[in-house]
Design a protein around this motif. Sequence first.
Motif: not given
Length: 67
Positions: A57-58, A61-62
């Motif tokens: 997920v990180g 998101r980036t």
Amino acid sequence: MTDVLSSAEFHKSSLSGPNNDCVEVAINLPGLVAVRDSKDPSGPALAFSPAQWRSFVGRVRTGAFDA
């Protein structure tokens, strides 16, 4: 794995579109995050550790997965 997923509470993002082209995620399982296709709720699900899921997920998101 099916027995473990029988108690999964899958949820779809509130940002999902009206066409059901989404994934659903269950985070209520101890030590496991389950993901499935919203169009095929009785079909297969993928399972991740919470750390693997947070990492994925990180990166999304980036924009790490942008083409």
